[in-house]
Design a protein around this motif. Structure first.
Motif, PDB file in Angstrom:
ATOM      1  N   GLU A  55       0.838  -1.206   0.000  1.00 27.11           N
ATOM      2  CA  GLU A  55       0.000   0.000   0.000  1.00 27.11           C
ATOM      3  C   GLU A  55       0.874   1.257   0.000  1.00 27.11           C
ATOM      4  O   GLU A  55       0.570   2.254  -0.655  1.00 27.11           O
ATOM      5  N   GLU A  56       1.958   1.192   0.767  1.00 26.41           N
ATOM      6  CA  GLU A  56       2.876   2.336   0.798  1.00 26.41           C
ATOM      7  C   GLU A  56       3.583   2.467  -0.556  1.00 26.41           C
ATOM      8  O   GLU A  56       3.828   3.582  -1.043  1.00 26.41           O
ATOM      9  N   LEU A  88      -7.657   1.852  -6.411  1.00 18.89           N
ATOM     10  CA  LEU A  88      -8.484   0.655  -6.256  1.00 18.89           C
ATOM     11  C   LEU A  88      -8.554   0.155  -4.825  1.00 18.89           C
ATOM     12  O   LEU A  88      -9.356  -0.733  -4.511  1.00 18.89           O
ATOM     13  N   LEU A  89      -7.705   0.694  -3.958  1.00 19.10           N
ATOM     14  CA  LEU A  89      -7.611   0.121  -2.617  1.00 19.10           C
ATOM     15  C   LEU A  89      -8.776   0.532  -1.732  1.00 19.10           C
ATOM     16  O   LEU A  89      -9.348   1.611  -1.891  1.00 19.10           O
ATOM     17  N   ASP A  90      -9.112  -0.343  -0.778  1.00 18.92           N
ATOM     18  CA  ASP A  90     -10.165  -0.030   0.176  1.00 18.92           C
ATOM     19  C   ASP A  90      -9.916   1.356   0.764  1.00 18.92           C
ATOM     20  O   ASP A  90      -8.810   1.662   1.229  1.00 18.92           O
ATOM     21  N   GLN A  91     -10.970   2.182   0.762  1.00 18.55           N
ATOM     22  CA  GLN A  91     -10.927   3.518   1.349  1.00 18.55           C
ATOM     23  C   GLN A  91      -9.807   4.393   0.761  1.00 18.55           C
ATOM     24  O   GLN A  91      -9.324   5.321   1.415  1.00 18.55           O
ATOM     25  N   LEU A  92      -9.411   4.100  -0.455  1.00 18.65           N
ATOM     26  CA  LEU A  92      -8.444   4.942  -1.198  1.00 18.65           C
ATOM     27  C   LEU A  92      -7.187   5.260  -0.410  1.00 18.65           C
ATOM     28  O   LEU A  92      -6.688   6.395  -0.449  1.00 18.65           O
ATOM     29  N   VAL A  93      -6.613   4.276   0.272  1.00 20.34           N
ATOM     30  CA  VAL A  93      -5.449   4.610   1.103  1.00 20.34           C
ATOM     31  C   VAL A  93      -4.196   4.960   0.301  1.00 20.34           C
ATOM     32  O   VAL A  93      -3.325   5.674   0.807  1.00 20.34           O
ATOM     33  N   THR A  96      -4.755   8.711  -0.159  1.00 12.95           N
ATOM     34  CA  THR A  96      -4.624   9.448   1.099  1.00 12.95           C
ATOM     35  C   THR A  96      -3.159   9.667   1.464  1.00 12.95           C
ATOM     36  O   THR A  96      -2.727  10.788   1.725  1.00 12.95           O
ATOM     37  N   PHE A  97      -2.402   8.561   1.464  1.00 11.68           N
ATOM     38  CA  PHE A  97      -1.019   8.669   1.923  1.00 11.68           C
ATOM     39  C   PHE A  97      -0.080   9.146   0.818  1.00 11.68           C
ATOM     40  O   PHE A  97       1.002   9.649   1.091  1.00 11.68           O
ATOM     41  N   ILE A  99      -0.805  11.546  -1.592  1.00 16.98           N
ATOM     42  CA  ILE A  99      -0.892  12.956  -1.987  1.00 16.98           C
ATOM     43  C   ILE A  99      -0.980  13.915  -0.802  1.00 16.98           C
ATOM     44  O   ILE A  99      -0.978  15.131  -0.979  1.00 16.98           O
TER      45      ILE A  99
END
Lengths: 343, 343
Positions: A55-56, A88-93, A96-97, A99
């Protein structure tokens, strides 16, 4: 209110079409080795992109794509009124991280793999409506974060049918502005046809091309009618990630509407890999697929004056692992963005 | 381009403010038993809302809220150019399956519990910019679908600290239009201040009020400066779901910016339940919390001429279960919508 710019059933024709003044795209190693590799601004060799988890990694792709777009657009983050981001990730993580550091007011959006269409549509609407001088649209996907979330972790080595696609690792960002950039030719966003949720009852998340093709056919058909246009008026009609199976279905469905787009059609998912050599089955997919093909290859064809008028139609399959496991269908949604060159 | 309507750092002042011409809200049984129960259009006694699973239940809430809003707004789905929808579920499946049947072109949005702010902002932008005559904004949440997804299934009976909130079961829909409705008083969306992602480094998903308060303080502060306004210019400044802990932090942070909003402040999460009797700890939360309080209670106060000017500030905490389990922070985002009565 402003002059009514909505036309036909589902479209907008901009009175003063916004300009694309900057773009940035970052691609993964596999995408860099594909046929479009030379068009990407940056090839990220490290699958983790310097992060500690997938995710990162994906967030870092977005960050880099925005940085490049700002640099190429010769504009600072503080001069951009809105950022429209999604993934595509759950809750747009990833967004979020990815931008957060730019501290630009954010509209988070979700349209599955059609997200670049939605974010570019809204960025253009904000600029043309006088709500912003500049807005930036960004989306991403990462093969490892997406596969783990929607299907199985890549490390399981799970087999996939030939109808499945390979999620693109990459992020694309587009800066839209109300004034011309320093040098032409210019690409302008001249229209938008916003898609509806279209559900033909398909349930196979390993055949997303088939799930999305009906939505693509709906929005391309309505776009051509709304603009009183014919397929041959366009240099290209470019879908996001239908793959070879979805493409066939798209052609069939559009023929039922009396449109033959075979000569003009291109699919980012088909172009982005050497399908057989790179073992990607039906093609590439993911928000990043259409985004980096636009920010890299498509805009370059405008710059080289190869193309003058293109319909860019990112295609999205609307499912979550929960809805899939609950036996729900996989509906599709697609948005069509009209891009035209001004010399 | 249209006349530039952006003011200050993060705001829009509409030249011809859109009208709220219809609203609908559906609430769960527990919300119906709370202090605002009498303001909701429909109390759904069945926690499954006629569905087979929690996700379908939540989708059905959205469907009913939109149906009511269309009916009260005396408008048909085919006369609405855009639907802007979002929810808390992975990949927005409540929205996908809830609103599909209306066949309105869709922009899917995600701003966690601030989503009603984002969707109402974009609906207003589309109408005021001349892109639509009508747009509808809808969001939802369901306590069972949200708790299972973000924390633990409700049936586990997991204990929660007193800083935690109770996710509201409900959905609210607002129809925005470019012309007055048949009878006054009218509520107009006169401005929008779009939030940024604000991260104070908190990581506790059981204390989301604290996670969101910094973002609320940022956007309320910037709104007041952008509009050269004072807290006493507003009848109410209404946050979404800070709860009692978040409210305290909000007051403290705004005092650092020289704003005292204690007299004007209301929080939907605090108002929606009898906190002690209904055992909801710090208050209510979820996209549905701000949405049904707006569509039910808040608009009613305008109709009764109790209020003339309200700042509606839905508050969102940006996390996924994956980002939480990976030890990431829980940043916040909030959007401020300026609502004013015209008699």
């Amino acid at each position: 209110m402003g002059k009514y710019k909505h036309i036909g059933e589902q479209s907008i024709r901009f009175e003063q079409p916004p300009y694309i003044i900057g773009s940035g795209c970052v691609a993964g190693k596999k995408e860099g080795e594909g046929p479009l590799g030379k068009y990407f601004d940056l090839i990220e060799e490290d699958p983790m992109c310097g992060g500690k988890c997938w995710e990162e990694a994906e967030a870092n792709l977005q960050k880099k794509a925005v940085e490049i777009a700002l640099k190429k657009g010769e504009i600072k983050a503080e001069d951009i009124e809105y950022l429209i981001a999604g993934d595509l990730l759950d809750q747009l993580v990833a967004s979020t991280f990815g931008i957060m550091q730019f501290q630009i007011p954010l509209f988070g959006v979700y349209g599955a793999c059609s997200t670049m269409g939605e974010s570019l549509a809204l960025a253009s609407i904000l600029v043309e409506g006088g709500f912003a001088k500049h807005a930036i649209a960004v989306t991403s996907s990462h093969t490892a974060s997406a596969e783990r979330q929607f299907r199985f972790p890549v490390s399981y080595g799970n087999q996939k049918p030939l109808s499945a696609t390979w999620t693109v690792t990459g992020s694309g960002a587009i800066v839209v502005g109300n004034q011309k950039h320093s040098s032409g030719p210019y690409v302008r966003v001249t229209g938008v046809s916003t898609g509806k949720v279209v559900d033909y009852g398909l349930k196979d998340s390993m055949n997303m091309g088939a799930c999305m093709a009906p939505a693509a056919a709906q929005v391309i058909g309505v776009h051509l009618r709304d603009f009183a246009a014919k397929p041959e008026d366009y240099d290209k009609i470019i879908t996001g990630d239908l793959g070879v199976i979805g493409q066939k279905i798209l052609f069939d469905l559009l023929k039922q509407q009396q449109f033959d787009i075979e000569k003009q059609h291109m699919d980012c998912g088909i172009e982005i890999y050497e399908r057989t050599e790179q073992d990607v089955h039906s093609g590439g997919s993911g928000c990043g697929c259409a985004a980096i093909t636009l920010a890299g290859y498509i805009l370059e064809q405008f710059q080289k004056k190869q193309w003058k008028k293109v319909l860019f139609v990112p295609t999205g399959a609307l499912l979550s692992k929960v809805s899939f496991n609950e036996g729900r269908t996989v509906p599709g949604i697609c948005h069509a963005i009209l891009l035209e060159r001004e010399d």
